[in-house]
Design a protein around this motif. Structure first.
Motif, PDB file in Angstrom:
ATOM      1  N   ALA A  56       0.804  -1.037  -0.267  1.00 35.23           N
ATOM      2  CA  ALA A  56       0.099   0.071  -0.187  1.00 35.23           C
ATOM      3  C   ALA A  56       0.852   1.199  -0.187  1.00 35.23           C
ATOM      4  O   ALA A  56       0.649   2.320  -0.779  1.00 35.23           O
ATOM      5  N   LEU A  57       1.769   0.985   0.899  1.00 36.04           N
ATOM      6  CA  LEU A  57       3.007   1.741   0.831  1.00 36.04           C
ATOM      7  C   LEU A  57       3.505   2.362  -0.576  1.00 36.04           C
ATOM      8  O   LEU A  57       3.280   3.628  -0.901  1.00 36.04           O
ATOM      9  N   PHE A  58       3.992   1.430  -1.520  1.00 32.24           N
ATOM     10  CA  PHE A  58       5.083   1.572  -2.198  1.00 32.24           C
ATOM     11  C   PHE A  58       4.113   2.293  -3.617  1.00 32.24           C
ATOM     12  O   PHE A  58       4.062   3.510  -4.013  1.00 32.24           O
ATOM     13  N   TYR A  59       2.206   2.077  -4.015  1.00 35.69           N
ATOM     14  CA  TYR A  59       1.262   2.535  -4.341  1.00 35.69           C
ATOM     15  C   TYR A  59       1.021   3.567  -4.111  1.00 35.69           C
ATOM     16  O   TYR A  59       1.299   4.420  -5.352  1.00 35.69           O
ATOM     17  N   LEU A  60       0.477   4.427  -2.665  1.00 33.61           N
ATOM     18  CA  LEU A  60       0.144   5.623  -2.979  1.00 33.61           C
ATOM     19  C   LEU A  60       1.748   6.544  -2.665  1.00 33.61           C
ATOM     20  O   LEU A  60       1.697   7.547  -3.029  1.00 33.61           O
ATOM     21  N   LYS A  61       2.816   6.111  -2.267  1.00 34.52           N
ATOM     22  CA  LYS A  61       3.692   6.730  -2.915  1.00 34.52           C
ATOM     23  C   LYS A  61       4.107   7.125  -4.115  1.00 34.52           C
ATOM     24  O   LYS A  61       5.023   8.117  -5.465  1.00 34.52           O
ATOM     25  N   ARG A  62       4.149   5.577  -5.250  1.00 35.10           N
ATOM     26  CA  ARG A  62       3.845   6.194  -6.576  1.00 35.10           C
ATOM     27  C   ARG A  62       2.929   6.973  -7.206  1.00 35.10           C
ATOM     28  O   ARG A  62       3.186   7.680  -8.575  1.00 35.10           O
ATOM     29  N   LEU A  63       1.767   7.149  -6.695  1.00 33.43           N
ATOM     30  CA  LEU A  63       0.679   7.850  -6.970  1.00 33.43           C
ATOM     31  C   LEU A  63       1.332   9.646  -6.723  1.00 33.43           C
ATOM     32  O   LEU A  63       0.835  10.408  -7.665  1.00 33.43           O
ATOM     33  N   LEU A  73       0.817  11.164   5.854  1.00 28.93           N
ATOM     34  CA  LEU A  73       0.099   9.025   5.668  1.00 28.93           C
ATOM     35  C   LEU A  73       0.537   8.650   7.716  1.00 28.93           C
ATOM     36  O   LEU A  73       0.136   8.107   7.429  1.00 28.93           O
ATOM     37  N   ALA A  74       1.224   8.620   8.035  1.00 22.47           N
ATOM     38  CA  ALA A  74       1.624   7.507   9.025  1.00 22.47           C
ATOM     39  C   ALA A  74       0.627   8.070  10.468  1.00 22.47           C
ATOM     40  O   ALA A  74      -0.713   7.683  11.040  1.00 22.47           O
ATOM     41  N   TYR A  75      -0.392   9.797  10.674  1.00 16.24           N
ATOM     42  CA  TYR A  75      -0.687  10.585  11.816  1.00 16.24           C
ATOM     43  C   TYR A  75      -2.175  11.083  11.168  1.00 16.24           C
ATOM     44  O   TYR A  75      -2.828  10.653  12.091  1.00 16.24           O
ATOM     45  N   GLN A  76      -2.366  11.235   9.733  1.00 20.57           N
ATOM     46  CA  GLN A  76      -3.799  11.273   9.543  1.00 20.57           C
ATOM     47  C   GLN A  76      -4.756  10.253   8.728  1.00 20.57           C
ATOM     48  O   GLN A  76      -5.230  10.146   8.534  1.00 20.57           O
ATOM     49  N   ASP A  77      -3.393   9.638   7.446  1.00 20.37           N
ATOM     50  CA  ASP A  77      -4.650   8.479   6.683  1.00 20.37           C
ATOM     51  C   ASP A  77      -3.550   7.706   7.047  1.00 20.37           C
ATOM     52  O   ASP A  77      -4.002   6.737   5.758  1.00 20.37           O
ATOM     53  N   CYS A  78      -3.408   7.139   7.889  1.00 20.77           N
ATOM     54  CA  CYS A  78      -2.983   5.874   7.890  1.00 20.77           C
ATOM     55  C   CYS A  78      -3.864   4.481   7.218  1.00 20.77           C
ATOM     56  O   CYS A  78      -3.570   3.404   7.491  1.00 20.77           O
ATOM     57  N   VAL A  79      -5.118   5.031   7.517  1.00 20.16           N
ATOM     58  CA  VAL A  79      -6.269   3.869   6.992  1.00 20.16           C
ATOM     59  C   VAL A  79      -5.757   3.454   5.606  1.00 20.16           C
ATOM     60  O   VAL A  79      -6.034   2.467   4.916  1.00 20.16           O
ATOM     61  N   LEU A  80      -5.111   4.222   4.995  1.00 19.04           N
ATOM     62  CA  LEU A  80      -4.800   4.017   3.684  1.00 19.04           C
ATOM     63  C   LEU A  80      -4.279   2.772   3.546  1.00 19.04           C
ATOM     64  O   LEU A  80      -3.913   1.784   2.481  1.00 19.04           O
ATOM     65  N   VAL A 131      -4.421  -2.914  -1.793  1.00 23.23           N
ATOM     66  CA  VAL A 131      -4.348  -1.851  -3.368  1.00 23.23           C
ATOM     67  C   VAL A 131      -5.402  -2.346  -4.061  1.00 23.23           C
ATOM     68  O   VAL A 131      -5.912  -1.443  -5.109  1.00 23.23           O
ATOM     69  N   GLU A 132      -5.146  -3.443  -4.319  1.00 22.84           N
ATOM     70  CA  GLU A 132      -6.647  -4.279  -5.805  1.00 22.84           C
ATOM     71  C   GLU A 132      -7.735  -4.212  -5.457  1.00 22.84           C
ATOM     72  O   GLU A 132      -8.730  -3.698  -6.329  1.00 22.84           O
ATOM     73  N   ASN A 133      -8.185  -4.477  -3.949  1.00 24.25           N
ATOM     74  CA  ASN A 133      -9.724  -4.521  -3.901  1.00 24.25           C
ATOM     75  C   ASN A 133     -10.031  -2.955  -3.809  1.00 24.25           C
ATOM     76  O   ASN A 133     -11.352  -3.254  -3.378  1.00 24.25           O
ATOM     77  N   THR A 134      -9.067  -2.357  -3.400  1.00 18.23           N
ATOM     78  CA  THR A 134     -10.220  -0.744  -2.272  1.00 18.23           C
ATOM     79  C   THR A 134      -9.377   0.305  -3.075  1.00 18.23           C
ATOM     80  O   THR A 134     -10.405   1.402  -3.394  1.00 18.23           O
ATOM     81  N   MET A 172      -7.165   0.569  -5.693  1.00 11.40           N
ATOM     82  CA  MET A 172      -7.534   1.181  -7.553  1.00 11.40           C
ATOM     83  C   MET A 172      -8.936   1.195  -7.583  1.00 11.40           C
ATOM     84  O   MET A 172      -9.213   2.308  -8.745  1.00 11.40           O
ATOM     85  N   PRO A 173      -9.812   0.520  -6.823  1.00 12.35           N
ATOM     86  CA  PRO A 173     -11.534   1.041  -7.809  1.00 12.35           C
ATOM     87  C   PRO A 173     -11.674   1.918  -7.796  1.00 12.35           C
ATOM     88  O   PRO A 173     -12.272   2.821  -8.448  1.00 12.35           O
ATOM     89  N   LYS A 174     -10.991   2.857  -6.332  1.00  8.25           N
ATOM     90  CA  LYS A 174     -11.670   4.264  -6.530  1.00  8.25           C
ATOM     91  C   LYS A 174     -10.857   5.228  -7.567  1.00  8.25           C
ATOM     92  O   LYS A 174     -11.283   6.353  -7.897  1.00  8.25           O
TER      93      LYS A 174
END
Length: 309
Positions: free
Chosen positions: A170-177, A185-192, A197-200, A202-204
Motif C-alpha cells: 500500500a505504501l509503495f502504491y501511494l508513493k507511486r501516486l 500518511l502516518a498520523y492522518q491517513d494511516c487507514v490508507l 491496493v487491488e480491491n480498495t 485502485m477501484p476508487k
C-alpha cells in the motif's frame, strides 16, 4: 469490588507460570470445599453470557481469562466472537502481548479501544507479526519511538496487518501516486496503509477516471483529498455524483477543484443547502456551499435575500 478484582488479576499476572498453576489449584480446591451457590457470581462477569448454566463447567483459567479482559475494559463476549483463538490462548501469552505493547508506549487506557477494535492482537505472534509492524513504522515511515502510540491509536488495524502483504504494498502504491508526506500518511491517513491496493484503492481511482477525469486529474483529486480512497462506491460516490450531475447540474471542473464534496453528507448537508440556495436564487461555489458553518451559511443566504429585495 471492581478494584479488588482488578488487583487480583494484576497480581495473578505477576506470578510465574508455576505459581499461576499453584494459585489455580488452590482456588479450585477452595471451590470444592465451599457449598455451591445457585445464583450467578456477583462479579464483573455475572452478566456475561459465558456464565449461563450451559457454561457452568468452564475452567477456572478460562474464567480468569475473561475476567482479565473485562478488567482491561474489553468486551470479552465480542472479543471471543471476533477472535475464537482467544479460547485457547494462555493468560501468560496475553500478558506478554500487553506487556510488549506497553513497552512500545501504548498506555493502559488505550487498550479497551485498541483491543476492542482488533481482538486478533491478543493472539498475535510478537516476533513474527507485531515486531515487524513497529519496524515498518520506524524504518518505512520514519516514526520515532515516542510517537508509536499516536499512530497505533489512530489506526489499531496496523497491528493486525501483514507488513509484506498489505502495509508495504500500500505504501509503495501511494508513493507511486505522489504521496510524499510520510508524516501525513502516518498520523492522518494511516487507514490508507491498511487498505488493499487491488480491491480498495485502485477501484476508487478507476471510478473517478470513469466519470470523465483524466488519470492525472483523478490522482490530483486523491492527493488533495485522501479520504476519497476510504469512501464506498455504492453508498457514497455514486449517489453523490448522481445528485451533483442531475440535480445540482454543476460543471465537472468544480468537482475536480473541490473533491472534498464527496466527504459531506448527502442528506444532511449537500441536499438541504443546495435546495436552500436554489430557493434563495443564490449561486455560490461548492466550498462556500458546503464548508461554511450553519451560522455563516444562514447569514450568506440572508444577505442575498436582502440584496434581491
Amino acid at each position: 469490588m471492581a478494584a479488588a478484582t482488578a488487583a487480583a488479576v494484576i497480581a495473578f499476572h505477576s506470578y510465574s507460570p508455576q505459581e499461576q498453576h499453584q494459585h489455580q489449584q488452590a482456588q479450585a480446591q477452595q471451590s470444592t470445599d465451599t457449598p455451591q451457590l445457585t445464583n450467578k457470581p456477583k462479579t464483573l462477569l455475572h452478566k456475561n453470557p459465558l456464565y449461563t448454566p450451559v457454561h457452568s463447567k468452564l475452567s477456572l483459567q478460562f474464567k480468569e481469562k475473561i475476567l482479565c479482559l473485562e478488567v482491561m475494559g474489553v468486551d470479552s463476549g465480542k472479543a471471543l466472537s471476533l477472535n475464537p483463538l482467544i479460547h485457547s490462548a494462555t493468560l501468560n501469552s496475553i500478558h506478554n502481548i500487553i506487556t510488549f505493547l506497553q513497552s512500545k508506549g501504548i498506555q493502559q487506557k488505550d487498550l479497551p479501544r485498541i483491543i476492542g477494535m482488533c481482538p486478533k492482537i491478543l493472539t498475535a505472534n510478537i516476533n513474527n507479526e507485531l515486531i515487524p509492524v513497529f519496524n515498518f513504522l520506524s524504518h518505512d515511515l520514519n516514526i520515532p519511538d515516542h510517537n508509536y502510540r499516536k499512530v497505533i491509536n489512530k489506526c489499531p488495524r496496523l497491528l493486525v496487518s501483514s507488513v509484506e502483504n498489505q502495509l508495504r504494498p500500500a505504501l509503495f502504491y501511494l508513493k507511486r501516486l505522489g504521496f510524499r508526506d510520510l508524516g501525513a500518511l502516518a498520523y492522518q491517513d494511516c487507514v490508507l496503509l491498511v487498505s488493499n491496493v487491488e480491491n480498495t484503492l485502485m477501484p476508487k481511482l478507476d471510478y473517478l477516471i470513469s466519470l470523465g477525469f483524466s488519470k492525472p486529474e483523478a490522482i490530483e483529486m486523491v492527493l488533495r483529498c485522501p479520504g476519497l480512497f476510504t469512501f464506498s462506491l455504492d453508498n457514497n460516490f455514486k449517489p453523490k455524483f448522481e445528485y451533483f450531475e442531475k440535480e445540482m447540474k454543476r460543471d465537472m471542473s468544480e468537482l475536480k477543484d473541490f473533491p472534498q464534496y464527496f466527504a459531506f453528507s448527502l442528506e444532511k448537508r449537500i441536499k438541504p443547502r443546495h435546495l436552500e440556495a436554489v430557493e434563495c436564487g443564490v449561486e455560490i461555489s461548492l466550498p462556500l456551499l458546503l464548508k461554511t458553518t450553519d451560522v455563516e451559511f444562514a447569514e450568506l443566504m440572508q444577505r442575498n435575500k436582502l440584496r434581491n429585495l
